[in-house]
Scaffold this motif. Sequence first.
Motif, mmCIF file in Angstrom:
data_model
loop_
_atom_site.group_PDB
_atom_site.id
_atom_site.type_symbol
_atom_site.label_atom_id
_atom_site.label_comp_id
_atom_site.label_asym_id
_atom_site.label_seq_id
_atom_site.Cartn_x
_atom_site.Cartn_y
_atom_site.Cartn_z
ATOM 1 N N LEU A 38 0.840 -1.195 0.000
ATOM 2 C CA LEU A 38 0.000 0.000 0.000
ATOM 3 C C LEU A 38 0.876 1.247 0.000
ATOM 4 N N SER A 39 0.349 2.300 -0.600
ATOM 5 C CA SER A 39 1.008 3.602 -0.485
ATOM 6 C C SER A 39 0.722 4.166 0.903
ATOM 7 N N LEU A 40 1.454 5.207 1.282
ATOM 8 C CA LEU A 40 1.236 5.792 2.612
ATOM 9 C C LEU A 40 -0.162 6.379 2.742
ATOM 10 N N ASP A 41 -0.668 7.009 1.674
ATOM 11 C CA ASP A 41 -2.029 7.541 1.720
ATOM 12 C C ASP A 41 -3.042 6.418 1.886
ATOM 13 N N GLU A 42 -2.854 5.333 1.196
ATOM 14 C CA GLU A 42 -3.765 4.192 1.316
ATOM 15 C C GLU A 42 -3.670 3.552 2.699
#
Length: 403
Positions: free
Chosen positions: A385-389
């Motif tokens: 996952l990305s940090l935003d996700e």
Amino acid sequence: ILGLDSSIIMQSDVFMYSGHLDTFSDPLVDCRTCRARWRADHLKEQKCPGCGSTDLTDPRPFNLMMKTTIGPIEDPSAVAYLRPETAQGIFVNFKHIVDSMNPKLPFGVAQIGKSFRNEITPRHFIFRVREFEQMELEFFVRPGDDESWHDYWVKERMAWWVRQGLELDRLTAFHQPKEELSHYSKATVDLLYQFPHGLEELEGIANRTDFDLGSHSKDQDELNLTANVKKNAHAVQRLAIKDLNDGSWIVPYVIEPSAGVERGVFAVLSAAYTKEQLDNGEERVVLKLKPHIAPVKVAVIPLLKNHDGLVEYAQKVVQMLKRQNLGWVVLECAGSIGKAYRRHDEIGTPFCVTVDFATIGEDAANGAKDTVTVRWRDTLKQERLSLDELCQFVKTQLEESAL
């Protein structure tokens, strides 16, 4: 439902009007041989558990409240008691609550705090102790609506425990027979849980009628009190609520869910503790707590604990998650990645987030920069996952687990 934090030490009059001075007792016997004291209803074959003697005194009532004195002089007027339950603090504050908050029926007042009982023989782990944490709700309803609300709260409390992780098939709703009801109760349902050692009470839901407010009230002839309450109504305040439709005064009936916090924690831990056999033949111990009650929500783990870039980035991820007010988020830098996973399996951390070389851009072939690996505690599933996700993922999982 309103919250309250009432006094722990209360005047003796409170417990005289509530009936505790007369009824809150256990049968006590003495062994004449070894001079030990026991609860009569816990003896087997009327023998002393200590020495085996049958030379016992006749049972006599032993009041379970812890007595103290307040003020500089010890005389009868200075006698006070540590509360044996949190409920009476709610009842004696009823007028203050009604005057200040102007609630409408039905409404509740909830409290959590220490209660004290002078047990003759403390025993049975956390189930018979002299000091314990209690959580109680006094839910005030119109007379005549009490039975339907009692049924409602039995179902609601059962469902609440299931939402905390208890298995429904290990919960039992036991309706107390009339001869075993407390002096204030019209009906009581005990929620029993199948602990590892056997079936024990987890919570009681009682229909207390208008006993408590009536017992602490004056002008009883003006109020709609049951006959048994009128005999005990000697106090100095009228604890009632005005019906805005016709102007009459109503003494509400009370439905009371009451639970011991320690018992609840023990039940949740018992339900969550799991041993699993892995595909490689190893055994995994995991505490499968629901994410919303897990003490540690997320553990952020750098792939190598001595790599400055990985540790610095992991610290950044920790601070980012903490700003979301998700709960306790920790940086885990002790031992290998495998040992870190096992440690957090055992303490019940639902999600481990791994910061690796792809995260910081040193190994772009194996993943995108600024992404992390999330490992699920229960399924061992891993996803990138990305940090935003990541923030939205953890927030959603915590919210859904509480439903």
